[in-house]
Enzyme design. Structure first.
Site, mmCIF file in Angstrom:
data_model
loop_
_atom_site.group_PDB
_atom_site.id
_atom_site.type_symbol
_atom_site.label_atom_id
_atom_site.label_comp_id
_atom_site.label_asym_id
_atom_site.label_seq_id
_atom_site.Cartn_x
_atom_site.Cartn_y
_atom_site.Cartn_z
ATOM 1 N N GLY A 13 0.820 -1.214 0.000
ATOM 2 C CA GLY A 13 0.000 0.000 0.000
ATOM 3 C C GLY A 13 0.850 1.259 0.000
ATOM 4 O O GLY A 13 0.435 2.299 0.511
ATOM 5 N N SER A 15 1.507 3.391 -2.143
ATOM 6 C CA SER A 15 1.108 4.582 -2.899
ATOM 7 C C SER A 15 0.044 5.372 -2.138
ATOM 8 O O SER A 15 -0.353 6.451 -2.575
ATOM 9 C CB SER A 15 0.604 4.204 -4.291
ATOM 10 N N TYR A 157 -13.774 -3.532 10.836
ATOM 11 C CA TYR A 157 -12.443 -2.900 10.737
ATOM 12 C C TYR A 157 -11.689 -3.113 12.051
ATOM 13 O O TYR A 157 -10.523 -3.503 12.062
ATOM 14 C CB TYR A 157 -12.601 -1.410 10.423
ATOM 15 N N VAL A 158 -12.379 -2.856 13.160
ATOM 16 C CA VAL A 158 -11.767 -3.029 14.490
ATOM 17 C C VAL A 158 -11.289 -4.475 14.658
ATOM 18 O O VAL A 158 -10.163 -4.732 15.099
ATOM 19 C CB VAL A 158 -12.787 -2.666 15.595
ATOM 20 N N LYS A 161 -8.168 -5.190 12.559
ATOM 21 C CA LYS A 161 -6.941 -4.547 13.059
ATOM 22 C C LYS A 161 -6.516 -5.142 14.407
ATOM 23 O O LYS A 161 -5.330 -5.156 14.733
ATOM 24 C CB LYS A 161 -7.146 -3.032 13.168
HETATM 25 N N1 LIG Z 1 -5.716 7.252 7.830
HETATM 26 C C1 LIG Z 1 -6.042 6.923 9.076
HETATM 27 O O1 LIG Z 1 -6.684 7.699 9.815
HETATM 28 C C2 LIG Z 1 -5.600 5.594 9.639
HETATM 29 C C3 LIG Z 1 -5.742 5.393 11.028
HETATM 30 C C4 LIG Z 1 -5.350 4.170 11.573
HETATM 31 C C5 LIG Z 1 -4.819 3.192 10.749
HETATM 32 N N2 LIG Z 1 -4.690 3.415 9.406
HETATM 33 C C6 LIG Z 1 -4.121 2.336 8.583
HETATM 34 O O2 LIG Z 1 -2.977 2.831 7.912
HETATM 35 C C7 LIG Z 1 -2.802 2.120 6.673
HETATM 36 C C8 LIG Z 1 -2.645 3.120 5.538
HETATM 37 O O3 LIG Z 1 -3.821 3.909 5.478
HETATM 38 P P1 LIG Z 1 -3.966 5.226 4.584
HETATM 39 O O4 LIG Z 1 -4.766 6.178 5.377
HETATM 40 O O5 LIG Z 1 -2.665 5.637 4.019
HETATM 41 O O6 LIG Z 1 -4.931 4.671 3.429
HETATM 42 P P2 LIG Z 1 -4.907 4.846 1.845
HETATM 43 O O7 LIG Z 1 -6.250 4.417 1.367
HETATM 44 O O8 LIG Z 1 -4.396 6.196 1.477
HETATM 45 O O9 LIG Z 1 -3.819 3.756 1.414
HETATM 46 C C9 LIG Z 1 -4.071 2.375 1.435
HETATM 47 C C10 LIG Z 1 -3.264 1.740 0.328
HETATM 48 O O10 LIG Z 1 -3.464 0.313 0.363
HETATM 49 C C11 LIG Z 1 -3.598 -0.141 -0.986
HETATM 50 N N3 LIG Z 1 -4.320 -1.413 -1.010
HETATM 51 C C12 LIG Z 1 -5.624 -1.623 -0.651
HETATM 52 N N4 LIG Z 1 -5.923 -2.914 -0.841
HETATM 53 C C13 LIG Z 1 -4.804 -3.530 -1.311
HETATM 54 C C14 LIG Z 1 -4.503 -4.864 -1.689
HETATM 55 N N5 LIG Z 1 -5.432 -5.831 -1.639
HETATM 56 N N6 LIG Z 1 -3.246 -5.152 -2.117
HETATM 57 C C15 LIG Z 1 -2.309 -4.164 -2.197
HETATM 58 N N7 LIG Z 1 -2.545 -2.888 -1.859
HETATM 59 C C16 LIG Z 1 -3.776 -2.577 -1.418
HETATM 60 C C17 LIG Z 1 -4.370 0.983 -1.668
HETATM 61 O O11 LIG Z 1 -4.276 0.899 -3.080
HETATM 62 C C18 LIG Z 1 -3.710 2.214 -1.079
HETATM 63 O O12 LIG Z 1 -2.588 2.614 -1.828
HETATM 64 C C19 LIG Z 1 -4.040 1.225 6.533
HETATM 65 O O13 LIG Z 1 -3.728 -0.086 6.940
HETATM 66 C C20 LIG Z 1 -5.037 1.852 7.475
HETATM 67 O O14 LIG Z 1 -5.990 0.927 7.940
HETATM 68 C C21 LIG Z 1 -5.065 4.594 8.833
#
Ligand SMILES: NC(=O)c1ccc[n+]([C@@H]2O[C@H](COP(=O)([O-])OP(=O)(O)OC[C@H]3O[C@@H](n4cnc5c(N)ncnc54)[C@H](O)[C@@H]3O)[C@@H](O)[C@H]2O)c1
Length: 250
Positions: A13, A15, A157-158, A161
């Site tokens: 992920g 990107s 989701y909870v 994670k």
């Molecule tokens: N943004 C928040 O507030 C937050 C808070 C807590 C945890 N997180 C966690 O942090 C991580 C990154 O989140 P983010 O906010 O940057 O999200 P985002 O949506 O910007 O990035 C997620 C990335 O995962 C990739 N992805 C999704 N499914 C995939 C798959 N099957 N195979 C390969 N790549 C895949 C997407 O293409 C994307 O680039 C996630 O695991 C998210 O759950 C985010």
């Protein structure tokens, strides 16, 4: 400055909002970086921006829920770079539905990406890291795993994670005698594309709940990842690190 010179890091992920910052930060520390993402165009744009001399960066289109794609990509990374030292399981999907509206497809999608995907990538990396007698696996979980559902996240989701925290401890336990550390980072609400719609609606309310009075940034999360990937953290494993501005203290 943390040095990861000569190391190869795989970021799933990479990107996305947080993933990009992790990729840039690890590259800045001297690591070669490989992005595994379904969004190959965006991943290639991120790789384009990494222009450090003597360092390589690569983007591969991989769905982390597909074991064959993951295994093939790890084989080509080994051919290309010779080692896989750091794995950051960052790819994830959000879900925000009330319980009666959650479908089997929702369950399957969220569990597959947030929990089974990191299991597949970590299991694939494990024998490689065991052979190297060195490895760092860092899982991006969430404050929601500890705190429960809130503005952004729902029950599945909870659960996904929280499951990732369980995987972290299992891999940490087994990796310890092989020089492999496995830790998780739990971000609080972080300003990225994933949560944009929810955050924009309730930005002030969310900020008010954070003692530091602001949302997290991708760089906040990347800083924790850099530390856990570095030699400074060599005696830390099975740790679930909060990066949330004081939203949850435990
Ligand atoms: N943004 C928040 O507030 C937050 C808070 C807590 C945890 N997180 C966690 O942090 C991580 C990154 O989140 P983010 O906010 O940057 O999200 P985002 O949506 O910007 O990035 C997620 C990335 O995962 C990739 N992805 C999704 N499914 C995939 C798959 N099957 N195979 C390969 N790549 C895949 C997407 O293409 C994307 O680039 C996630 O695991 C998210 O759950 C985010």
């Amino acid at each position: 400055m943390i040095s990861l010179k000569g190391k190869t890091a795989v970021v799933t992920g990479g990107s996305g909002g947080i993933g990009q910052e992790i990729v840039f930060s690890l590259a800045q520390c001297g690591a070669n970086v490989v992005i595994l993402d379904v969004k190959i165009d965006l991943a290639e744009q991120v790789v384009e921006k990494i222009k450090f001399p003597n360092q390589k960066a690569l983007a591969l289109q991989v769905d982390i829920t597909d074991r064959v794609q993951v295994e093939n990509s790890f084989n080509s990374i080994l051919d290309h770079f010779g080692s896989i030292d750091i794995l950051v399981n960052n790819a994830g999907v959000l879900s925000n539905k009330s319980i009666p509206n959650i479908t089997k497809d929702d369950w399957d999608r969220v569990m597959a990406v947030n929990m089974e995907g990191p299991f597949i990538t970590s299991q694939t990396a494990f024998p490689i890291m065991m052979k190297q007698k060195f490895g760092r696996i860092i899982n991006i979980s969430s404050v929601a795993a500890k705190k429960g559902p809130g503005f952004l996240a729902d029950t599945i989701y909870v659960a996904s994670k929280a499951g990732l925290i369980g995987l972290t401890k299992g891999f940490a336990h087994e990796g310890a005698k092989h020089g492999i550390t496995v830790n998780a980072v739990c971000p609080g609400p972080t300003d990225t594309e994933m949560v944009k719609d929810f955050i924009n609606e309730k930005r002030e309310q969310i900020k008010a709940g954070v003692p530091m009075g602001r949302l997290g940034t991708g760089q906040d999360i990347a800083n924790a990842v850099m530390f856990l990937a570095s030699d400074l953290a060599q005696y830390i494993t099975g740790e679930i690190m909060d990066v949330n501005g004081g939203l949850l203290m435990d």
